[in-house]
Structure formats: structure tokens, C-alpha cells
Design a protein around this motif. Structure first.
Motif, PDB file in Angstrom:
ATOM      1  N   PRO A  69       3.783   0.986  -0.388  1.00  0.00           N
ATOM      2  CA  PRO A  69       2.590   0.160  -0.632  1.00  0.00           C
ATOM      3  C   PRO A  69       2.969  -1.253  -1.065  1.00  0.00           C
ATOM      4  O   PRO A  69       3.995  -1.474  -1.724  1.00  0.00           O
ATOM      5  CB  PRO A  69       1.870   0.916  -1.762  1.00  0.00           C
ATOM      6  CG  PRO A  69       2.465   2.282  -1.771  1.00  0.00           C
ATOM      7  CD  PRO A  69       3.862   2.136  -1.297  1.00  0.00           C
ATOM      8  N   LEU A 103      -5.744   2.766  -2.896  1.00  0.00           N
ATOM      9  CA  LEU A 103      -5.161   2.433  -1.607  1.00  0.00           C
ATOM     10  C   LEU A 103      -5.316   3.629  -0.681  1.00  0.00           C
ATOM     11  O   LEU A 103      -4.833   4.720  -0.987  1.00  0.00           O
ATOM     12  CB  LEU A 103      -3.680   2.075  -1.751  1.00  0.00           C
ATOM     13  CG  LEU A 103      -3.316   1.020  -2.802  1.00  0.00           C
ATOM     14  CD1 LEU A 103      -1.807   0.859  -2.896  1.00  0.00           C
ATOM     15  CD2 LEU A 103      -3.971  -0.311  -2.481  1.00  0.00           C
ATOM     16  N   LEU A 111      -2.477   0.829   6.055  1.00  0.00           N
ATOM     17  CA  LEU A 111      -3.416   0.673   4.951  1.00  0.00           C
ATOM     18  C   LEU A 111      -4.821   0.535   5.526  1.00  0.00           C
ATOM     19  O   LEU A 111      -5.134  -0.422   6.233  1.00  0.00           O
ATOM     20  CB  LEU A 111      -3.053  -0.556   4.117  1.00  0.00           C
ATOM     21  CG  LEU A 111      -3.985  -0.869   2.939  1.00  0.00           C
ATOM     22  CD1 LEU A 111      -3.999   0.272   1.931  1.00  0.00           C
ATOM     23  CD2 LEU A 111      -3.573  -2.169   2.267  1.00  0.00           C
TER      24      LEU A 111
END
Length: 454
Positions: A69, A103, A111
Motif C-alpha cells: 500500500p 484501503l 487500489l
């Protein structure tokens, strides 16, 4: 022999991708407090502070994925919670961060959506729901986000609408000869901000864990009100257990109200037009400029203070009427969440973890051995699986006041896991009982606890 009698081995998670999480060292699965685990029916997601590993364990050639991430280096952001979201054909991984962001990642590592909930560390992501059946007139599905002294609730239908729009857009881009790549600033706005409700439950101190157990009756003076109330249970250092009546947030944004009611196809058209307009020459305000959503009303109901006892972890039964709570004194409290009273107590279980499961406790059911007999919900009894790592055992107790049905030894580096709740209003033709899995981190073997007593 006892291990074979009480569990059934299903597969192995051993792979090179786990090396970055510390695999290969004895006790790597349980000794690292930053290591997070989330289980789906045939997949496992593990995460440390900066990387998420998704792998399948049922087949040797299952997909393996490593997600990194994009976290803020300024605030030293890191991953603090992880969970699966399963909507029929759509399966995604959701991560919570130390800065209060959610997320959403696809199984391709993309994403999908990013949204700030509140600028605080996310402790837990809890996915649960009650589907429509004979005992429940309506279905309620939600994602609960737990932070120190704060609880947020996302409605499952809102998340489902967003993911269905992403799924449709992804399929349309597959046939687009010139696909357009989105910038990082577009995430969280292209599908609109997910509406949610936010409550402060810090009257009795910050919480170590919390859960929304379901809808509860309104106060006596508000019987005629159409407002919904939820029951919130928290555990923490100052109050072992505390309960709150959480009022429905009537100040939800106009955009959120429209998105939760409009038909997904119509919403997709509106969203596409709005993106075309805003992408012309205008620049949207950055997400960092957004102010946190105001808190809705949380009325305290009761609390249990018993210094030096501290509440540590909380586990809900499928219906939400029971909660198993572990404390710092090695005790396990069974709480009736409707009457708000302790109905059972276990002692001598330090560092224990608990999960509810269902077992076929009827030994004398001759029909159950027939291939033509389909088990129903009435054939199962609700039980509590307790993993006591200091004793190296797993025990299964029948609820609410039943006996201990089973006790067996387990490996030192093992962990109890449970597949996430699967969203959907339809009722399957065959009843799928609540199962508990045992993951041995040192060997990589994953097993399921047998549901029969034979």
C-alpha cells in the motif's frame, strides 16, 4: 492420533512470499504483534506494517499476491487491521491504517477505493450480518471500524453498490482499446465517499475492542420515533465492559443518502457524467482538506469496572446475542448482549482467543449418516472454541451453559481463524455451519475443526 480425530488437514500455506513476513522462524505467526491474519473460504491474507500477502491454500497452484500500500511517510503510516469482503463474485481485501484510512484492494493488487474514517488508529475491522430467515424479519449487514474510543459503521449495501460499480467499470475498460489510468488523487472520489455513521464511545476510557451487536429498542420516551438505535459493546483498560445505545446519524450527507438509495445502474451513469465534467479543467480539493465527520449520539447504558482487570478482546456470536470477552486476568466472560449480564465465566486462560462455531452434537441422529439427509440449522448447537496457547490446547464448550465437548492438544505456533462473513440476502438450499480453522505457522498446515463428536 488425537489430532487426526479432532481436525482435518486441508492444505498448506508454505511459500516464498511469506519470507518477508518472518516465516521460517519458530513462532513467527504468533510472536509478532504486528502480524495480521484474515481468512476467506479458500484464501488467506496476512499483513505486517507495510506489505499484504494474499495466497490460496486449497490448491498448490493458487494465486499468490503481494500488495504494497501507498502509505504516508510524513505521518509514519502503517497497516493496523485487515479483513476480507465477499459479495458473491466480488472478493476484495480491506486494510485499515494507523492514520484512520480504509484501503480497498482487488485480488489483482489494484487500489479500488481509499477513504478517511477518522484521524485515529484503526484497531479492528469487523464484518458481520444477520440474514433474513424465520428468526430475523429483516437482514442487516455491516462493516464495523473500531478505533480507540471511536466506532464507525458502514452499511453493507453501500459498499456493495460501490464495488459493483467498480466491477462494471473494470469489465468495460477490458474492452476499451485505450484504457485511461487513474491518478492516486482520484481514488476515494471516483466512486463517491461511502456514507457511514460515527460514534464516540470514550466516556469510560479508550477501548481495546468493540462491536455493534445489532438493533436495539429505543428509549421509553422515544417509542414512536422512526430512528434506529444500535447496541455497542466495548472492552478496555478503564472499564472491562461498557455498553452504549448508538443513535442513527440523521446528519448523513445528501450525497451519501442519495447513493445509498438510488439504483446502482442509475448511479453508475451519474458518476460517469460527473467524472467527465470534473476532469475537464477543474481541480477537486485534496482529501487532506476534508474535515472529520461529526459524531452521532452515543448514550451510555452500563459499565463494569473491576481494577486491575482489563478487557482485551471481544468475539460476537452469529446472532450478536452473545459475546465472549477475554481479560488481563486470564478469564473469559460470556456476556448476554441483550440483557447486558455475564452468564458464564471461565478461569485460567491467559492470552486465550475465542471463536464461536457450530457442531453436530446429536450423536443419536441415525439419519445424519445417510447420504440423502441434508443437515439443517436445528441439527447444530452453538459452541465456543477456546485456544489456550500457554496450555497448548483447544477446548470446545457448548453454549450457553453446556459441558465441554472436546479438548485436544495443538502445536505451539498455532492460531485459530474463522472465514469472514459472506454478504448476500439469499438463503442457500443447504445450511453452511459456522466453522473454525487452525493454522500452524511453523509447519504451514491449515486444518478445520471437525463438527461431529464421533
Amino acid at each position: 492420533m488425537s489430532k487426526r480425530a479432532h481436525t482435518t488437514e486441508l492444505g498448506s500455506i508454505a511459500c516464498e512470499e511469506l519470507g518477508e513476513l518472518g516465516a521460517g522462524k519458530e513462532g513467527w505467526l504468533v510472536d509478532n504483534p504486528s502480524l495480521l491474519c484474515a481468512l476467506d473460504t479458500h484464501s488467506l491474507a496476512l499483513a505486517n506494517r507495510s506489505v499484504i500477502v494474499v495466497l490460496g491454500w486449497a490448491e498448490p497452484d493458487s494465486t499468490r499476491l503481494k500488495i504494497r500500500p501507498e502509505l504516508s511517510p510524513i505521518s509514519a503510516e502503517f497497516v493496523t487491521a485487515i479483513e476480507w469482503l465477499v459479495f458473491d463474485e466480488i472478493r476484495v481485501v480491506v486494510a485499515g491504517t494507523s492514520s484512520g484510512s480504509l484501503l480497498f484492494f482487488s485480488l489483482a493488487g489494484d487500489l479500488i477505493h481509499k477513504q478517511m474514517v477518522y484521524p485515529a488508529r484503526i484497531i479492528r475491522l469487523r464484518v458481520r450480518g444477520t440474514k433474513r430467515d424465520l428468526s430475523h424479519e429483516t437482514s442487516s449487514e455491516e462493516v464495523c471500524v473500531v478505533m480507540p474510543g471511536i466506532v464507525a459503521r458502514f452499511d453493507g449495501s453501500d459498499i456493495q453498490n460501490m464495488l459493483h460499480q467498480w466491477f462494471q467499470e473494470t469489465r468495460s475498460q477490458f474492452w476499451d482499446p485505450i484504457p485511461r489510468k487513474r491518478s492516486s488523487d482520484d481514488f476515494g472520489r471516483s466512486y463517491g465517499k461511502l456514507p457511514y455513521q460515527l460514534w464516540s464511545v470514550s466516556k469510560y476510557g479508550t477501548c481495546a475492542d468493540a462491536a455493534i451487536t445489532g438493533i436495539m429498542p429505543p428509549p421509553l420516551m422515544e417509542i414512536q420515533s422512526n430512528e434506529h438505535y444500535y447496541c455497542g459493546i466495548t472492552v478496555g483498560e478503564d472499564a472491562v465492559i461498557s455498553a452504549f445505545r448508538l443513535s442513527e446519524d440523521k446528519n448523513r450527507s445528501l450525497v451519501g443518502a442519495i447513493l445509498s438509495k438510488v439504483v446502482p445502474a442509475t448511479f453508475s451513469t451519474i458518476a460517469s457524467l460527473s467524472k467527465m465534467i470534473w476532469r475537464s479543467d477543474q481541480t477537486s480539493p485534496r482529501k487532506s482538506d476534508e474535515k472529520p465527520q461529526p459524531f452521532a449520539r452515543a448514550s451510555p447504558l452500563t459499565c463494569l469496572k473491576d481494577f486491575p482487570r482489563k478487557g482485551e478482546k471481544l468475539t460476537l456470536s452469529p446472532s450478536g446475542t452473545l459475546a465472549a470477552i477475554t481479560d488481563s486476568l486470564g478469564r473469559i466472560l460470556l456476556l448476554d448482549t441483550q440483557a447486558l449480564v455475564i452468564v458464564r465465566l471461565w478461569k485460567g486462560y491467559r492470552d486465550a482467543s475465542c471463536l464461536f462455531m457450530e457442531m453436530l452434537a446429536k450423536k443419536d441422529t441415525a439419519a445424519s449418516g445417510s447420504s440423502y439427509y441434508e443437515t439443517t440449522k436445528s441439527d447444530y448447537c452453538l459452541c465456543l472454541a477456546i485456544h489456550a496457547p500457554r496450555k497448548g490446547i483447544v477446548e470446545i464448550w457448548q453454549m450457553r451453559t453446556g459441558p465441554r465437548l472436546r479438548s485436544f492438544q495443538c502445536a505451539k505456533g498455532s492460531k485459530l481463524l474463522q472465514p469472514t462473513y459472506r454478504f448476500g440476502s439469499s438463503i442457500a438450499s443447504t445450511y453452511v455451519p459456522l466453522e473454525v480453522f487452525l493454522l500452524n505457522g511453523d509447519s504451514g498446515q491449515i486444518s478445520v475443526l471437525n463438527r461431529t463428536l464421533n
